[in-house]
Design a protein around this motif. Structure first.
Motif, mmCIF file in Angstrom:
data_model
loop_
_atom_site.group_PDB
_atom_site.id
_atom_site.type_symbol
_atom_site.label_atom_id
_atom_site.label_comp_id
_atom_site.label_asym_id
_atom_site.label_seq_id
_atom_site.Cartn_x
_atom_site.Cartn_y
_atom_site.Cartn_z
ATOM 1 N N PHE A 163 -21.054 -1.012 -33.243
ATOM 2 C CA PHE A 163 -22.219 -0.407 -33.880
ATOM 3 C C PHE A 163 -22.791 0.703 -33.013
ATOM 4 C CE2 PHE A 163 -22.238 -4.143 -36.557
ATOM 5 C CZ PHE A 163 -22.806 -3.692 -37.741
ATOM 6 N N HIS A 164 -22.868 0.442 -31.727
ATOM 7 C CA HIS A 164 -23.441 1.420 -30.803
ATOM 8 C C HIS A 164 -22.637 2.714 -30.814
ATOM 9 C CE1 HIS A 164 -24.545 2.519 -26.407
ATOM 10 N NE2 HIS A 164 -25.414 3.024 -27.234
ATOM 11 N N VAL A 165 -21.309 2.600 -30.764
ATOM 12 C CA VAL A 165 -20.450 3.789 -30.767
ATOM 13 C C VAL A 165 -20.605 4.566 -32.068
ATOM 14 C CG1 VAL A 165 -18.044 4.589 -30.817
ATOM 15 C CG2 VAL A 165 -18.761 2.892 -29.125
ATOM 16 N N LEU A 166 -20.556 3.855 -33.193
ATOM 17 C CA LEU A 166 -20.660 4.539 -34.487
ATOM 18 C C LEU A 166 -22.030 5.178 -34.674
ATOM 19 C CD1 LEU A 166 -18.752 2.002 -36.766
ATOM 20 C CD2 LEU A 166 -17.926 4.183 -35.854
ATOM 21 N N PHE A 167 -23.066 4.508 -34.190
ATOM 22 C CA PHE A 167 -24.408 5.081 -34.261
ATOM 23 C C PHE A 167 -24.463 6.390 -33.470
ATOM 24 C CE2 PHE A 167 -28.575 5.625 -32.259
ATOM 25 C CZ PHE A 167 -29.386 5.715 -33.373
ATOM 26 N N LYS A 168 -23.947 6.375 -32.239
ATOM 27 C CA LYS A 168 -23.957 7.573 -31.402
ATOM 28 C C LYS A 168 -23.107 8.683 -32.015
ATOM 29 C CE LYS A 168 -26.568 6.745 -27.810
ATOM 30 N NZ LYS A 168 -27.739 7.616 -27.498
ATOM 31 N N ALA A 169 -21.964 8.311 -32.588
ATOM 32 C CA ALA A 169 -21.101 9.311 -33.227
ATOM 33 C C ALA A 169 -21.822 9.979 -34.397
ATOM 34 C CB ALA A 169 -19.805 8.659 -33.704
ATOM 35 N N ASN A 170 -22.565 9.195 -35.164
ATOM 36 C CA ASN A 170 -23.322 9.772 -36.279
ATOM 37 C C ASN A 170 -24.414 10.714 -35.783
ATOM 38 O OD1 ASN A 170 -22.010 8.682 -38.552
ATOM 39 N ND2 ASN A 170 -23.021 6.710 -38.242
ATOM 40 N N LEU A 171 -25.060 10.341 -34.689
ATOM 41 C CA LEU A 171 -26.070 11.237 -34.115
ATOM 42 C C LEU A 171 -25.443 12.560 -33.692
ATOM 43 C CD1 LEU A 171 -28.560 9.320 -31.777
ATOM 44 C CD2 LEU A 171 -28.873 10.060 -34.128
ATOM 45 N N MET A 172 -24.303 12.463 -33.003
ATOM 46 C CA MET A 172 -23.648 13.672 -32.504
ATOM 47 C C MET A 172 -23.142 14.549 -33.645
ATOM 48 S SD MET A 172 -21.699 11.915 -29.268
ATOM 49 C CE MET A 172 -20.965 13.397 -28.598
ATOM 50 N N ASP A 173 -22.771 13.919 -34.769
ATOM 51 C CA ASP A 173 -22.315 14.672 -35.949
ATOM 52 C C ASP A 173 -23.477 15.102 -36.841
ATOM 53 O OD1 ASP A 173 -19.636 14.556 -35.271
ATOM 54 O OD2 ASP A 173 -19.269 12.698 -36.387
ATOM 55 N N ARG A 174 -24.704 14.757 -36.428
ATOM 56 C CA ARG A 174 -25.906 15.059 -37.205
ATOM 57 C C ARG A 174 -25.890 14.385 -38.574
ATOM 58 N NH1 ARG A 174 -27.237 21.417 -35.598
ATOM 59 N NH2 ARG A 174 -26.918 21.126 -33.353
ATOM 60 N N GLU A 175 -25.232 13.243 -38.625
ATOM 61 C CA GLU A 175 -25.216 12.428 -39.848
ATOM 62 C C GLU A 175 -26.348 11.407 -39.735
ATOM 63 O OE1 GLU A 175 -23.386 12.854 -42.429
ATOM 64 O OE2 GLU A 175 -21.857 14.271 -41.736
ATOM 65 N N TYR A 176 -27.570 11.897 -39.860
ATOM 66 C CA TYR A 176 -28.723 11.066 -39.542
ATOM 67 C C TYR A 176 -28.937 9.926 -40.535
ATOM 68 C CZ TYR A 176 -29.575 15.053 -36.486
ATOM 69 O OH TYR A 176 -29.443 16.042 -35.546
ATOM 70 N N GLU A 177 -28.684 10.190 -41.809
ATOM 71 C CA GLU A 177 -28.841 9.126 -42.810
ATOM 72 C C GLU A 177 -27.846 8.000 -42.546
ATOM 73 O OE1 GLU A 177 -31.159 8.737 -44.871
ATOM 74 O OE2 GLU A 177 -32.128 10.700 -44.848
ATOM 75 N N GLN A 178 -26.643 8.366 -42.130
ATOM 76 C CA GLN A 178 -25.637 7.349 -41.808
ATOM 77 C C GLN A 178 -26.051 6.544 -40.580
ATOM 78 O OE1 GLN A 178 -23.846 7.225 -44.851
ATOM 79 N NE2 GLN A 178 -22.402 6.430 -43.352
ATOM 80 N N ALA A 179 -26.659 7.217 -39.609
ATOM 81 C CA ALA A 179 -27.145 6.518 -38.420
ATOM 82 C C ALA A 179 -28.214 5.495 -38.797
ATOM 83 C CB ALA A 179 -27.701 7.523 -37.412
ATOM 84 N N LEU A 180 -29.127 5.891 -39.677
ATOM 85 C CA LEU A 180 -30.172 4.969 -40.135
ATOM 86 C C LEU A 180 -29.575 3.811 -40.935
ATOM 87 C CD1 LEU A 180 -32.959 7.481 -41.224
ATOM 88 C CD2 LEU A 180 -33.009 5.942 -39.250
ATOM 89 N N LYS A 181 -28.532 4.117 -41.706
ATOM 90 C CA LYS A 181 -27.868 3.080 -42.498
ATOM 91 C C LYS A 181 -27.268 2.013 -41.589
ATOM 92 C CE LYS A 181 -24.242 2.398 -45.962
ATOM 93 N NZ LYS A 181 -23.127 3.040 -46.714
ATOM 94 N N ILE A 182 -26.670 2.452 -40.477
ATOM 95 C CA ILE A 182 -26.095 1.500 -39.516
ATOM 96 C C ILE A 182 -27.182 0.581 -38.973
ATOM 97 C CG2 ILE A 182 -25.155 1.327 -37.173
ATOM 98 C CD1 ILE A 182 -23.331 3.649 -37.835
#
Length: 221
Positions: A163-182
Motif C-alpha cells: 500500500f505504501h509503495v502504491l500510494f507513493k507512486a500515485n503521488l509521484m504520478d499526480r494521481e491524487y484521487e487514486q492515492a485517496l482511494k488507496i
C-alpha cells in the motif's frame, strides 16, 4: 519482557558457555530495550564460541546498523549471506544496508536475490519496488515489481508495504484521487517495521497537492 528476561537468564545460568542463551540475551537487549552495547557483548560471546554462526552475524549487523555503523553492519550481513546463500533474509538485509548507503545498484542485486529465493514474501517485493521510487523516481518499474509479485502471491495486496509503495507512486504520478482511494480502501494506518504514519497525515499531504487548503488543514490538525 520481564518473563523473557527471567527465562533467558535461567537458560544462561544452566548453559553459560552455550551460544543459544547469549543469542537470546542479545535480542532481549536489542529488541526489548534498544541497549545496543549490551546486545553486542552477548553477540561477541557467541562469536568467540562460533565465529561463523549465521544468526550471530545477522543480529550483529542489525545492531551495528541501528548504531549508524553502516559499513561494519554491511560486512556482517554480507558474511552471513556468504555463509548461508539460500537464506533470503540475509540477502534482503544486505540490500537494506546498501540502500542506507545509497549504493542503489548493488541494493537492487540483493533485493532481486531475496525475491528469487522467496518470491512469496511481500516484504522483499515491496522494498524492491520502493527502491525504484527512491533511486530513479520510476513509478512504472515500481508498479511492475508489485504486479509481478501479485502473480506469485495474491495475499500480497493486503501487505502494508505494498500500500505504501502504491500510494507513493500515485503521488509521484499526480494521481491524487487514486492515492485517496488507496487510503480509503485501507482504513488502518500504514504501519510496518520501519514506518508509522497516520492516514490523516497522508491525506493532508494529498489535499495539499490538490490545493484543497481546508481539508489539508483539517487532516494536519
Amino acid at each position: 519482557l520481564v518473563k523473557a528476561e527471567v527465562a533467558a537468564r535461567k537458560a544462561l545460568t544452566l548453559m553459560p558457555d552455550h551460544q543459544f542463551p547469549h543469542m537470546v540475551m542479545a535480542r532481549y537487549y536489542y529488541q526489548g530495550h534498544l541497549d545496543y552495547e549490551r546486545a553486542l557483548e552477548h553477540l561477541k560471546k557467541v562469536r568467540e564460541l562460533l565465529p561463523n554462526h549465521n544468526w550471530m552475524l545477522y543480529w550483529t549487523g542489525a545492531v551495528l546498523r541501528r548504531q549508524g555503523k553502516f559499513e561494519q553492519a554491511l560486512a556482517s550481513f554480507k558474511r552471513a549471506s556468504e555463509l548461508n546463500p539460500l537464506n533470503s533474509l540475509n540477502a534482503y538485509d544486505v540490500g537494506n544496508t546498501l540502500l542506507s548507503l545509497r549504493e542503489y545498484k548493488q541494493a537492487e542485486h540483493y533485493y532481486e536475490l531475496a525475491t528469487t529465493l522467496d518470491p512469496n514474501w511481500p516484504l522483499f517485493c515491496a522494498k524492491k519496488a520502493s527502491l525504484y521510487l527512491k533511486w530513479q523516481g520510476d513509478t512504472q518499474k515500481a508498479r511492475k515489481v508489485i504486479d509481478d509479485g501479485l502473480l506469485h502471491n495474491k495475499k500480497m495486496a493486503s501487505y502494508p508495504g505494498v500500500f505504501h509503495v502504491l500510494f507513493k507512486a500515485n503521488l509521484m504520478d499526480r494521481e491524487y484521487e487514486q492515492a485517496l482511494k488507496i487510503l480509503k480502501e485501507r482504513s488502518k494506518d500504514i504501519v510496518h517495521n520501519a514506518i508509522f504514519v497516520p492516514n490523516s497525515l497522508w491525506r493532508a499531504e494529498v489535499y495539499g497537492y490538490m490545493g484543497d487548503k481546508e481539508l489539508e488543514k483539517q487532516n494536519y490538525e
